[in-house]
Design a protein around this motif. Structure first.
Motif, short mmCIF file in Angstrom:
data_model
loop_
_atom_site.label_atom_id
_atom_site.label_comp_id
_atom_site.label_asym_id
_atom_site.label_seq_id
_atom_site.Cartn_x
_atom_site.Cartn_y
_atom_site.Cartn_z
N LEU A 185 0.84 -1.20 0.00
CA LEU A 185 0.00 0.00 0.00
C LEU A 185 0.87 1.25 0.00
O LEU A 185 0.60 2.21 -0.74
N CYS A 186 1.91 1.25 0.81
CA CYS A 186 2.83 2.39 0.84
C CYS A 186 3.58 2.52 -0.49
O CYS A 186 3.81 3.64 -0.98
N LEU A 187 3.96 1.38 -1.06
CA LEU A 187 4.62 1.41 -2.36
C LEU A 187 3.68 1.97 -3.43
O LEU A 187 4.10 2.75 -4.29
N GLY A 222 9.79 7.90 3.56
CA GLY A 222 10.84 8.91 3.44
C GLY A 222 10.84 9.56 2.08
O GLY A 222 11.03 10.79 1.95
N ARG A 223 10.60 8.77 1.03
CA ARG A 223 10.56 9.31 -0.33
C ARG A 223 9.38 10.26 -0.52
O ARG A 223 9.52 11.31 -1.16
N ILE A 224 8.24 9.92 0.04
CA ILE A 224 7.06 10.79 -0.06
C ILE A 224 7.29 12.10 0.69
O ILE A 224 6.95 13.19 0.21
N ILE A 225 7.88 12.01 1.89
CA ILE A 225 8.13 13.21 2.69
C ILE A 225 9.12 14.13 1.97
O ILE A 225 8.96 15.35 1.93
N ALA A 251 -1.18 11.39 1.93
CA ALA A 251 -0.43 10.14 1.80
C ALA A 251 0.71 10.08 2.81
O ALA A 251 0.96 9.03 3.41
N ALA A 252 1.38 11.21 3.01
CA ALA A 252 2.51 11.25 3.96
C ALA A 252 2.01 10.98 5.38
O ALA A 252 2.66 10.25 6.14
N ASN A 268 -8.39 7.69 3.66
CA ASN A 268 -9.17 7.39 2.46
C ASN A 268 -10.43 8.24 2.47
O ASN A 268 -11.30 8.07 3.33
N SER A 269 -10.55 9.16 1.52
CA SER A 269 -11.67 10.12 1.51
C SER A 269 -13.02 9.42 1.42
O SER A 269 -13.99 9.82 2.09
N LYS A 270 -13.13 8.36 0.60
CA LYS A 270 -14.39 7.65 0.45
C LYS A 270 -14.82 7.01 1.76
O LYS A 270 -15.98 7.16 2.20
N LEU A 271 -13.91 6.32 2.42
CA LEU A 271 -14.22 5.67 3.68
C LEU A 271 -14.52 6.70 4.77
O LEU A 271 -15.44 6.52 5.58
#
Length: 306
Positions: A109-111, A206-209, A236-237, A289-292
């Motif tokens: 999921l993170c990937l 770390g890559r997302i941040i 996501a972060a 998750n915006s939908k949930l």
């Protein structure tokens, strides 16, 4: 969970209510995630790769909550049944499978977040981004098969612990008082199925941040938004950082259990933390998750009106 001398202290009864509340909450939140996505699917709304991962993770956590409930009921209320070979082996192997499965699915999921949010122009990550819809089902399938294959051998590494001088002179049998898990294979399986996924979560987070910081600087300099939305980056972060912290706590507590006695109240506090894992993970996913999140808020409003 090595049980060299299985004995439930009397003070554990005070933990029982909290444990059952955690388990019931975990069942509810994960069933909610599955039902919302299943309802959308029935209405003809296709599920994307993120939904597939979230549903798979919710199902894994649902099973984890159920096996936790079965373990608590057997261990505290039916301890003699709990120490029957096939009962303990079954509970332990299913619990191990769910821990491994949840670890791998969280890593995927993170990937997925990382690949979809960050722009990759060349290399394997760019090819992965282009084929992510096809790759995700295979990642889910791989994680389930590998988790099963890793958890089953644990059964053959468990040895019985017998009570001293418990030989029955009539049938020459010994009374089983616990089980000993092979430390070498247990550590190896945790390294492969927990530590490696944790590295995935840590690296992608770390890559997302880093991308978030670069994106924020770009917006300040150019006063526009040509890349992915800053809010998408931030959401996501937050989700990935929360999962990273949750897994870090989980692994520390799991390791700590190996150094504590069942007679120590801290041992059962650690159990509370481990059993809260499915609930906390589902809450993190729902919040990210915006939908949930919107569906749950609507459900709360309906409940308040009634």
């Amino acid at each position: 969970m090595a049980l060299d001398n299985f004995y439930i202290p009397s003070f554990v009864e005070s933990f029982l209510i909290v444990l059952m509340i955690e388990i019931c909450t975990g069942v509810f939140t994960n069933v909610f995630i599955v039902v919302v996505n299943f309802h959308d699917w029935l209405r003809g709304q296709g599920l994307n790769s993120s939904d597939h991962l979230v549903v798979s993770l919710a199902l894994s956590n649902f099973c984890f909550s159920c096996i936790n409930a079965a373990t608590i009921v057997c261990a505290i209320l039916f301890s003699s049944i709990f120490l029957v070979d096939y009962v303990f082996y079954t509970l332990y192997s299913i619990m191990s499978y769910n821990i491994f499965s949840s670890s791998w699915l969280s890593a995927w999921l993170c990937l997925f977040f990382c690949v979809n949010i960050i722009s990759f122009k060349h290399g394997c990550m760019a090819r992965l981004k282009a084929n992510i819809t096809t790759v995700v089902p295979w990642l889910i399938f791989f994680s389930q098969v590998f988790s099963i294959v890793s958890s089953l051998p644990l059964i053959w590494t468990i040895t019985k612990v017998f009570a001293p001088n418990s030989t029955n002179e009539t049938n020459r049998t010994l009374r089983v008082i616990g089980y000993k898990i092979n430390d070498t294979y247990n550590a190896f399986s945790l390294l492969i199925n927990c530590f490696i996924p944790f590295i995935f979560v840590m690296v992608t987070t770390g890559r997302i941040i880093a991308s978030l910081c670069a994106h924020a600087r770009h917006m300040k300099q150019n006063m526009d938004d040509r890349g992915p939305s800053l809010k998408v980056h931030q959401g996501a972060a937050r989700t990935m950082m929360s999962l990273l912290i949750l897994y870090l706590i989980f692994y520390v507590v799991e390791i700590g259990l190996g150094f504590l006695s069942m007679m120590d109240p801290l041992y059962w506090v650690c159990f509370l933390l481990i059993f809260s894992f499915p609930t906390l993970q589902s809450i993190i996913i729902m919040n990210g998750n915006s939908k949930l999140k919107q569906t749950f808020q609507k459900l709360l409003k309906i409940c308040r009106k009634e």
